[in-house]
Design a protein around this motif. Structure first.
Motif, PDB file in Angstrom:
ATOM      1  N   LEU A  84     -15.634 -15.823  37.299  1.00 47.09           N
ATOM      2  CA  LEU A  84     -15.551 -16.620  38.524  1.00 47.09           C
ATOM      3  C   LEU A  84     -15.192 -15.773  39.728  1.00 47.09           C
ATOM      4  CD1 LEU A  84     -13.283 -19.516  37.147  1.00 47.09           C
ATOM      5  CD2 LEU A  84     -15.767 -19.607  37.381  1.00 47.09           C
ATOM      6  N   SER A  85     -15.508 -16.294  40.896  1.00 44.52           N
ATOM      7  CA  SER A  85     -15.019 -15.746  42.159  1.00 44.52           C
ATOM      8  C   SER A  85     -15.332 -16.740  43.257  1.00 44.52           C
ATOM      9  CB  SER A  85     -15.662 -14.404  42.494  1.00 44.52           C
ATOM     10  OG  SER A  85     -15.200 -13.934  43.736  1.00 44.52           O
ATOM     11  N   GLY A  86     -14.408 -16.935  44.159  1.00 42.18           N
ATOM     12  CA  GLY A  86     -14.679 -17.825  45.281  1.00 42.18           C
ATOM     13  C   GLY A  86     -15.651 -17.220  46.268  1.00 42.18           C
ATOM     14  N   LYS A  87     -15.908 -15.918  46.160  1.00 40.83           N
ATOM     15  CA  LYS A  87     -16.720 -15.175  47.142  1.00 40.83           C
ATOM     16  C   LYS A  87     -18.038 -14.725  46.524  1.00 40.83           C
ATOM     17  CE  LYS A  87     -16.718 -13.564  51.380  1.00 40.83           C
ATOM     18  NZ  LYS A  87     -16.623 -14.502  52.507  1.00 40.83           N
ATOM     19  N   SER A 229     -12.471 -11.127  51.067  1.00 40.16           N
ATOM     20  CA  SER A 229     -12.789 -11.570  49.705  1.00 40.16           C
ATOM     21  C   SER A 229     -11.606 -12.276  49.071  1.00 40.16           C
ATOM     22  CB  SER A 229     -13.211 -10.373  48.846  1.00 40.16           C
ATOM     23  OG  SER A 229     -13.375 -10.752  47.499  1.00 40.16           O
ATOM     24  N   LEU A 230     -10.433 -11.689  49.204  1.00 42.45           N
ATOM     25  CA  LEU A 230      -9.236 -12.228  48.557  1.00 42.45           C
ATOM     26  C   LEU A 230      -8.911 -13.642  49.010  1.00 42.45           C
ATOM     27  CD1 LEU A 230      -7.031  -9.020  48.805  1.00 42.45           C
ATOM     28  CD2 LEU A 230      -7.942 -10.000  46.692  1.00 42.45           C
ATOM     29  N   GLN A 231      -9.173 -13.963  50.283  1.00 38.36           N
ATOM     30  CA  GLN A 231      -8.819 -15.293  50.781  1.00 38.36           C
ATOM     31  C   GLN A 231      -9.629 -16.382  50.087  1.00 38.36           C
ATOM     32  OE1 GLN A 231      -9.514 -15.410  54.999  1.00 38.36           O
ATOM     33  NE2 GLN A 231     -11.731 -15.268  54.831  1.00 38.36           N
ATOM     34  N   VAL A 233     -10.952 -15.833  46.933  1.00 44.78           N
ATOM     35  CA  VAL A 233     -10.595 -15.712  45.523  1.00 44.78           C
ATOM     36  C   VAL A 233      -9.328 -16.511  45.218  1.00 44.78           C
ATOM     37  CG1 VAL A 233      -9.805 -14.077  43.759  1.00 44.78           C
ATOM     38  CG2 VAL A 233     -11.790 -13.539  45.164  1.00 44.78           C
ATOM     39  N   ARG A 234      -8.416 -16.571  46.178  1.00 47.30           N
ATOM     40  CA  ARG A 234      -7.205 -17.375  45.972  1.00 47.30           C
ATOM     41  C   ARG A 234      -7.562 -18.847  45.751  1.00 47.30           C
ATOM     42  NH1 ARG A 234      -5.613 -14.244  50.590  1.00 47.30           N
ATOM     43  NH2 ARG A 234      -4.444 -12.400  49.917  1.00 47.30           N
ATOM     44  N   LYS A 235      -8.618 -19.309  46.387  1.00 47.71           N
ATOM     45  CA  LYS A 235      -9.087 -20.683  46.169  1.00 47.71           C
ATOM     46  C   LYS A 235      -9.558 -20.849  44.722  1.00 47.71           C
ATOM     47  CE  LYS A 235     -10.561 -21.389  50.991  1.00 47.71           C
ATOM     48  NZ  LYS A 235     -10.184 -20.060  51.523  1.00 47.71           N
ATOM     49  N   GLU A 236     -10.173 -19.799  44.174  1.00 44.83           N
ATOM     50  CA  GLU A 236     -10.627 -19.855  42.784  1.00 44.83           C
ATOM     51  C   GLU A 236      -9.432 -19.917  41.836  1.00 44.83           C
ATOM     52  OE1 GLU A 236     -13.833 -20.616  40.749  1.00 44.83           O
ATOM     53  OE2 GLU A 236     -14.232 -19.531  42.610  1.00 44.83           O
ATOM     54  N   LEU A 237      -8.353 -19.215  42.172  1.00 42.85           N
ATOM     55  CA  LEU A 237      -7.134 -19.296  41.368  1.00 42.85           C
ATOM     56  C   LEU A 237      -6.589 -20.723  41.392  1.00 42.85           C
ATOM     57  CD1 LEU A 237      -5.304 -16.013  42.490  1.00 42.85           C
ATOM     58  CD2 LEU A 237      -6.793 -16.342  40.504  1.00 42.85           C
ATOM     59  N   SER A 238      -6.657 -21.354  42.561  1.00 40.96           N
ATOM     60  CA  SER A 238      -6.220 -22.743  42.694  1.00 40.96           C
ATOM     61  C   SER A 238      -7.100 -23.661  41.852  1.00 40.96           C
ATOM     62  CB  SER A 238      -6.266 -23.161  44.167  1.00 40.96           C
ATOM     63  OG  SER A 238      -5.991 -24.527  44.316  1.00 40.96           O
ATOM     64  N   PHE A 239      -8.404 -23.409  41.856  1.00 40.47           N
ATOM     65  CA  PHE A 239      -9.348 -24.196  41.047  1.00 40.47           C
ATOM     66  C   PHE A 239      -8.969 -24.107  39.564  1.00 40.47           C
ATOM     67  CE2 PHE A 239     -13.119 -24.093  38.312  1.00 40.47           C
ATOM     68  CZ  PHE A 239     -13.684 -25.331  38.574  1.00 40.47           C
ATOM     69  N   CYS A 240      -8.679 -22.902  39.098  1.00 41.59           N
ATOM     70  CA  CYS A 240      -8.315 -22.716  37.686  1.00 41.59           C
ATOM     71  C   CYS A 240      -7.053 -23.494  37.340  1.00 41.59           C
ATOM     72  CB  CYS A 240      -8.114 -21.235  37.385  1.00 41.59           C
ATOM     73  SG  CYS A 240      -9.647 -20.272  37.381  1.00 41.59           S
ATOM     74  N   LYS A 241      -6.093 -23.488  38.246  1.00 41.26           N
ATOM     75  CA  LYS A 241      -4.851 -24.223  38.010  1.00 41.26           C
ATOM     76  C   LYS A 241      -5.119 -25.719  37.929  1.00 41.26           C
ATOM     77  CE  LYS A 241      -0.170 -24.910  39.838  1.00 41.26           C
ATOM     78  NZ  LYS A 241       0.784 -24.581  40.927  1.00 41.26           N
ATOM     79  N   THR A 273      -4.505  -5.828  52.783  1.00 41.47           N
ATOM     80  CA  THR A 273      -3.353  -6.680  52.432  1.00 41.47           C
ATOM     81  C   THR A 273      -2.863  -6.392  51.016  1.00 41.47           C
ATOM     82  OG1 THR A 273      -4.862  -8.462  51.736  1.00 41.47           O
ATOM     83  CG2 THR A 273      -4.054  -8.526  54.010  1.00 41.47           C
ATOM     84  N   GLY A 274      -3.196  -5.216  50.495  1.00 41.42           N
ATOM     85  CA  GLY A 274      -2.713  -4.838  49.167  1.00 41.42           C
ATOM     86  C   GLY A 274      -3.706  -5.025  48.053  1.00 41.42           C
TER      87      GLY A 274
END
Length: 333
Positions: A84-87, A229-231, A233-241, A273-274
């Motif tokens: 997966l990836s939000g981007k 990209s990360l911004q 991808v964080r949405k994808e992490l939220s989707f998984c949760k 941003t790391g």
């Protein structure tokens, strides 16, 4: 307020769950989904052709029947992994194909399912363009690259590789269900599922049918180092949760450029941003590995070959091998 209008109240977690349940074909806009307590009864259900079967519970029965069909067909698969990836453009198909190659090279029985209905890249990346799917009484037979590497994609069903897929959600969801119920995968150690970018129809559909087992299945999230990209991808992490999908870890793709002459690495996409490492620390999830930009990856994908076999000493080949080892250790624990 925005542009003079009040923003709508943020949706509750229950409403978000409703939006993840199966939506019938030809449903009204704002359909709560067949799992919702509002199915067939909510304000958005008025005039919907599915209102009666949703209110009676028959629509949910049909969905449950579909989930059982998927379970029966995939019961001999040990691990199902969503990529997966939000981007878009971060290299999900590259990662999916090279993970499948690497797992197969290590002796595992592997299936690779391409559910990117509108942009199927997997046939090209595995050197299988022009191959066709065969149908029998048992269902669709996947295309075999090796005895232990089976592949399925809508790309095998198109009359031309340049044919556009202009489908709405219900038709795409119907094909994904067929891939899960009608393809004769047989016994597999791993089923890798390559997905399109985002968190919409295809993702909701496949998670609804798969019901990923937290002990055996999960998702690999792919990103590139930069914040743009990360911004997403964080949405994808939220989707998984929200869908109770276990995150197996994150792969940072295009993590620096490896010069083919001096092998020095330069940061093309700077991690301002790391990068994935910082995001994984913030979310307390594993960083599976970093795959650098390397011209040999592009050549491998264009030629449909495994980078681990063609360029075994390259950094990407070693990176994919390390990621596969991490996955195997994860499932052994």
């Amino acid at each position: 307020e925005y542009m003079g209008k009040s923003l709508k109240k943020e949706k509750s977690s229950k409403e978000m769950e409703n939006n993840q349940s199966e939506v019938p074909k030809d449903a009204n806009e704002g359909c709560p989904g067949v799992d919702s307590s509002e199915a067939g009864r909510g304000a958005n259900c008025a005039g919907c052709p599915n209102q009666n079967i949703c209110a009676s519970g028959k629509a949910k029965e049909q969905q449950d029947s579909g989930i059982q069909e998927v379970f029966e067909n995939l019961k001999d698969i040990k691990h199902k992994i969503l990529v997966l990836s939000g981007k878009g453009g971060v290299g999900k198909s590259t990662v999916s194909s090279q993970l499948a190659f690497t797992l197969a090279k290590k002796g595992f029985n592997v299936g690779l399912l391409d559910v990117d209905i509108c942009g199927p890249s997997i046939p090209k990346m595995l050197g299988l363009v022009g191959h066709e799917v065969h149908q029998s009484n048992e269902g669709w037979s996947p295309v075999y690259l090796e005895d232990n590497l089976a592949v399925m994609s809508i790309g095998f069903l198109l009359p031309s590789q340049d044919e556009a897929i202009v489908w709405r959600g219900p038709r795409k969801n119907g094909l994904i269900k067929q891939f899960l119920t009608d393809v004769t995968w047989g016994e597999l150690d791993y089923l890798i599922i390559d997905t399109p970018p985002g968190t919409s129809d295809e993702h909701i559909s496949i998670v609804s049918y798969l019901k990923p087992d937290q002990t055996k299945d999960g998702a690999i999230i792919v990103t590139t180092p930069q914040e743009v990209s990360l911004q997403d991808v964080r949405k994808e992490l939220s989707f998984c949760k929200k869908t109770n999908t276990k995150i197996l870890g994150v792969i940072e793709n295009m993590s620096g450029f490896v010069c083919p002459h001096c092998t020095q690495t330069s940061e093309i996409f700077k991690a301002t941003t790391g990068g994935a490492e910082k995001m994984c620390q913030d979310y307390q999830i594993p960083l599976l590995g970093k795959i650098p930009l390397d011209p040999n990856i592009m050549l491998s994908c264009e030629q449909g070959v495994s980078i681990a076999e063609k360029y075994p000493d390259s950094l990407p080949a070693k990176g994919y091998s390390s990621i596969v080892e991490s996955l195997n250790q994860n499932f052994k624990q």
